[in-house]
Design a protein around this motif. Structure first.
Motif, mmCIF file in Angstrom:
data_model
loop_
_atom_site.group_PDB
_atom_site.id
_atom_site.type_symbol
_atom_site.label_atom_id
_atom_site.label_comp_id
_atom_site.label_asym_id
_atom_site.label_seq_id
_atom_site.Cartn_x
_atom_site.Cartn_y
_atom_site.Cartn_z
ATOM 1 N N TRP A 138 0.747 -1.265 0.005
ATOM 2 C CA TRP A 138 0.016 -0.232 -0.093
ATOM 3 C C TRP A 138 0.835 1.223 0.110
ATOM 4 O O TRP A 138 0.419 2.275 -0.645
ATOM 5 N N LYS A 139 2.171 1.264 0.613
ATOM 6 C CA LYS A 139 2.869 2.383 0.628
ATOM 7 C C LYS A 139 3.645 2.541 -0.657
ATOM 8 O O LYS A 139 3.759 3.645 -1.108
ATOM 9 N N ARG A 140 4.001 1.473 -1.176
ATOM 10 C CA ARG A 140 4.719 1.310 -2.526
ATOM 11 C C ARG A 140 4.025 1.782 -3.418
ATOM 12 O O ARG A 140 4.363 2.671 -4.298
ATOM 13 N N GLU A 141 2.567 1.653 -3.576
ATOM 14 C CA GLU A 141 1.582 2.226 -4.409
ATOM 15 C C GLU A 141 1.485 3.846 -4.448
ATOM 16 O O GLU A 141 1.038 4.374 -5.377
ATOM 17 N N GLN A 142 2.029 4.410 -3.227
ATOM 18 C CA GLN A 142 1.726 5.524 -3.235
ATOM 19 C C GLN A 142 3.212 6.519 -3.711
ATOM 20 O O GLN A 142 3.054 7.704 -3.755
ATOM 21 N N PHE A 143 4.144 5.740 -3.848
ATOM 22 C CA PHE A 143 5.395 6.304 -4.506
ATOM 23 C C PHE A 143 5.198 7.142 -6.003
ATOM 24 O O PHE A 143 4.466 6.589 -6.736
ATOM 25 N N PRO A 144 5.853 8.137 -5.958
ATOM 26 C CA PRO A 144 5.563 8.889 -7.222
ATOM 27 C C PRO A 144 6.610 8.465 -8.246
ATOM 28 O O PRO A 144 7.568 7.552 -7.853
ATOM 29 N N ASP A 145 6.404 8.571 -9.634
ATOM 30 C CA ASP A 145 6.981 8.046 -10.639
ATOM 31 C C ASP A 145 8.233 9.065 -10.718
ATOM 32 O O ASP A 145 8.288 10.341 -10.156
ATOM 33 N N VAL A 146 9.562 8.235 -11.160
ATOM 34 C CA VAL A 146 10.532 9.218 -11.426
ATOM 35 C C VAL A 146 10.271 10.187 -12.628
ATOM 36 O O VAL A 146 9.568 9.860 -13.601
ATOM 37 N N SER A 147 10.808 11.443 -12.514
ATOM 38 C CA SER A 147 10.467 12.388 -13.410
ATOM 39 C C SER A 147 11.766 12.675 -14.321
ATOM 40 O O SER A 147 12.829 12.452 -14.300
ATOM 41 N N PHE A 148 11.148 13.411 -15.404
ATOM 42 C CA PHE A 148 12.270 13.930 -16.561
ATOM 43 C C PHE A 148 13.185 14.870 -15.773
ATOM 44 O O PHE A 148 14.426 14.814 -16.284
ATOM 45 N N ASP A 149 12.682 15.770 -14.927
ATOM 46 C CA ASP A 149 13.389 16.925 -14.219
ATOM 47 C C ASP A 149 14.519 15.909 -13.229
ATOM 48 O O ASP A 149 15.699 16.517 -13.294
ATOM 49 N N GLU A 150 13.880 15.055 -12.525
ATOM 50 C CA GLU A 150 14.945 14.269 -11.867
ATOM 51 C C GLU A 150 16.018 13.605 -12.652
ATOM 52 O O GLU A 150 17.236 13.492 -12.232
ATOM 53 N N TYR A 151 15.661 12.930 -13.739
ATOM 54 C CA TYR A 151 16.523 12.469 -14.732
ATOM 55 C C TYR A 151 17.665 13.542 -15.232
ATOM 56 O O TYR A 151 19.020 13.233 -14.966
ATOM 57 N N GLN A 152 17.090 14.680 -15.652
ATOM 58 C CA GLN A 152 18.200 15.759 -15.834
ATOM 59 C C GLN A 152 19.191 16.284 -14.761
ATOM 60 O O GLN A 152 20.266 16.330 -14.944
ATOM 61 N N HIS A 153 18.670 16.219 -13.566
ATOM 62 C CA HIS A 153 19.224 16.636 -12.247
ATOM 63 C C HIS A 153 20.323 15.573 -12.054
ATOM 64 O O HIS A 153 21.626 15.796 -11.743
ATOM 65 N N LEU A 154 20.130 14.328 -12.376
ATOM 66 C CA LEU A 154 21.137 13.135 -11.928
ATOM 67 C C LEU A 154 22.124 12.989 -13.009
ATOM 68 O O LEU A 154 23.156 12.824 -12.811
ATOM 69 N N LYS A 155 21.629 13.420 -14.375
ATOM 70 C CA LYS A 155 22.916 13.518 -15.426
ATOM 71 C C LYS A 155 23.753 14.457 -15.196
ATOM 72 O O LYS A 155 24.713 14.366 -15.472
ATOM 73 N N ARG A 156 23.172 15.704 -14.834
ATOM 74 C CA ARG A 156 23.928 16.718 -14.483
ATOM 75 C C ARG A 156 24.957 16.651 -13.147
ATOM 76 O O ARG A 156 26.204 17.186 -13.315
ATOM 77 N N THR A 157 24.299 15.946 -12.294
ATOM 78 C CA THR A 157 25.281 16.307 -10.910
ATOM 79 C C THR A 157 26.309 14.784 -10.730
ATOM 80 O O THR A 157 26.744 14.930 -9.558
ATOM 81 N N LEU A 158 25.902 13.398 -11.174
ATOM 82 C CA LEU A 158 26.326 12.434 -10.836
ATOM 83 C C LEU A 158 27.550 12.265 -11.491
ATOM 84 O O LEU A 158 27.795 12.086 -12.722
ATOM 85 N N PRO A 159 28.645 12.158 -10.934
ATOM 86 C CA PRO A 159 30.150 11.913 -11.301
ATOM 87 C C PRO A 159 30.079 10.311 -11.682
ATOM 88 O O PRO A 159 29.374 9.539 -11.387
ATOM 89 N N ASN A 160 31.187 9.979 -12.652
ATOM 90 C CA ASN A 160 31.490 8.547 -12.648
ATOM 91 C C ASN A 160 30.196 7.832 -13.452
ATOM 92 O O ASN A 160 29.945 6.459 -13.423
ATOM 93 N N THR A 161 29.579 8.555 -14.429
ATOM 94 C CA THR A 161 28.410 8.277 -15.219
ATOM 95 C C THR A 161 28.707 8.143 -16.390
ATOM 96 O O THR A 161 29.066 9.269 -17.060
#
Length: 418
Positions: free
Chosen positions: A81-104
């Motif tokens: 029931w708690k997992r079903e309330q999780f939001p989907d990952v967003s395009f903005d989060e993708y851009q943030h990770l791509k921009r800030t994560l080293p070693n990718t």
């Protein structure tokens, strides 16, 4: 050494003679071994073939690849029931990770959307699997192009009306080898320029083959489906550098995304960081359990086969009691008689095992003709396992009859056998 070769030669002679003189009895006795070895090797071959096909389908993906989504690949303590309330990952989060994560090395954002028809002129291909992805998907999946190119970052971010077609789709629309690049196809009620065609891939164990797919910038489908559509199952896929600590990288990814979502230290992560290695470990565990279950079932057949070999050896000892007495009276030692009957039991059992392996080989050839790209494989190691197991069954089944034969008193043996 010579005496052992002589014993082996005599035992082979007696085993073949038993096959010739008592065909029905020997056939029924060996049937259990044949069925048992057939079952074991057939199961091992089937599981090995399945495992090979699965790992072949996953070979294009590095097992260190990270997939971030609101679902977990592995069991979790978080209630459903708690997992079903999780939001989907967003395009903005993708851009943030791509921009800030080293070693990718590469990062992509994908959506799971329903199949659509694609038309060109008077031709239409139904139910084309749509790959809504960003440009780095090309590197993560190690795609191979037959012609043209994959779309770039600028086309991906702007949602340009460009498409890369699977080989089968392009062939049905344009009739390859005619050039497809530069042609315009209709999809979602609008025109898309074909900029590339993938090389032919063949069947895949996991979902449809890319031959029947079409890849277009994810921002095209985002405009159509929206960002709050729970049916699109968005995911962020990351490919880290090969020489880094994966555990540390995963911890960094999780911490980075937690901070972006503003989660407090006492709150659980509202997403899952999955690694493909966990999936391959799961596959290895499943195939191991399948092998174990199959071996247990086949063990019962071997047990029956073992009793059959023991039975034929007891009969053989009784029939040759007189001969055993004569051999012992001429100086044959107990060890010679023991080895003679042991070798005979092992040879008979191996003959049954070889028949079982032969039937498996025939079935793998026939089955491979009807399963397309899926190939059944009978490996050399599985053949050796079959021969070894059948030899051990013969050894175990023949030990008691051989001991009883070696302990016969020569005088009593001659008198009883007369």
């Amino acid at each position: 050494m010579l005496i052992y070769l002589r014993i082996l030669k005599e035992s082979l002679f007696f085993a073949i003679n038993a096959l010739k003189n008592n065909k029905l009895r020997t056939f029924l006795s060996l049937l259990g071994v044949t069925i048992g070895i057939f079952s074991i090797i057939a199961i091992l071959a089937a599981v090995d073939s399945l495992e090979k096909e699965i790992k072949g389908s996953l070979s294009s993906l590095d097992t260190s690849t990270i997939i971030i989504m609101r679902f977990s690949f592995a069991p979790t303590d978080i209630p459903q029931w708690k997992r079903e309330q999780f939001p989907d990952v967003s395009f903005d989060e993708y851009q943030h990770l791509k921009r800030t994560l080293p070693n990718t090395v590469a990062a992509t954002y994908t959506l799971n959307v329903k199949a659509e028809p694609i038309t060109f002129g008077g031709k239409q291909v139904q139910a084309v699997q749509i790959g809504a992805v960003t440009s780095d998907y090309y590197y993560i999946e190690a795609l191979q192009l037959e012609e043209g190119r994959f779309f770039n970052d600028a086309e991906s971010n702007s949602g340009s009306p460009v498409v890369v077609l699977g080989n089968e789709v392009a062939e049905n629309l344009f009739g390859l080898p005619e050039a497809a690049v530069g042609k315009k196809v209709r999809l979602y009620g609008r025109k898309f320029s074909v900029i590339g065609v993938l090389e032919k891939e063949g069947n895949s164990m996991f979902g449809p083959s890319k031959d029947g797919s079409a890849f277009l910038p994810v921002n095209v489908t985002r405009r159509i489906y929206g960002d709050n559509n729970k049916q699109t199952f968005p995911q962020i896929i990351l490919k880290p550098e090969s020489d880094i600590d994966n555990a540390a990288y995963i911890a960094q990814v999780e911490q980075n995304l937690r901070l972006y979502r503003g989660l407090k230290p006492d709150q659980v992560s509202t997403f899952f960081v999955n690694q493909l290695k966990g999936f391959t470990d799961f596959i290895d565990n499943i195939t191991g359990q399948m092998n174990l279950f199959g071996l247990i079932i086949s063990g019962f057949s071997l047990l029956v086969g073992g009793f059959g070999i023991a039975n034929i050896m007891f009969v053989s000892v009784k029939e040759r009691t007189n001969l055993i007495g004569i051999q012992k009276s001429l100086g044959a030692k107990n060890k010679f008689i023991l080895l003679q009957f042991l070798f005979e039991a092992v040879i008979l059992s191996i003959i049954g095992g070889l028949i079982g392996i032969f039937f498996v080989w025939i079935i793998t050839i026939i089955a491979s003709q009807f399963t397309g790209d899926f190939q059944f494989v009978l490996s050399f190691s599985n053949i050796m396992i079959g021969i070894t197991v059948s030899g051990c069954i013969g050894l175990i089944s023949g030990i008691i009859p051989a001991i009883s034969a070696s302990r016969l008193d020569p005088v009593e043996a001659i008198r009883t056998g007369m």
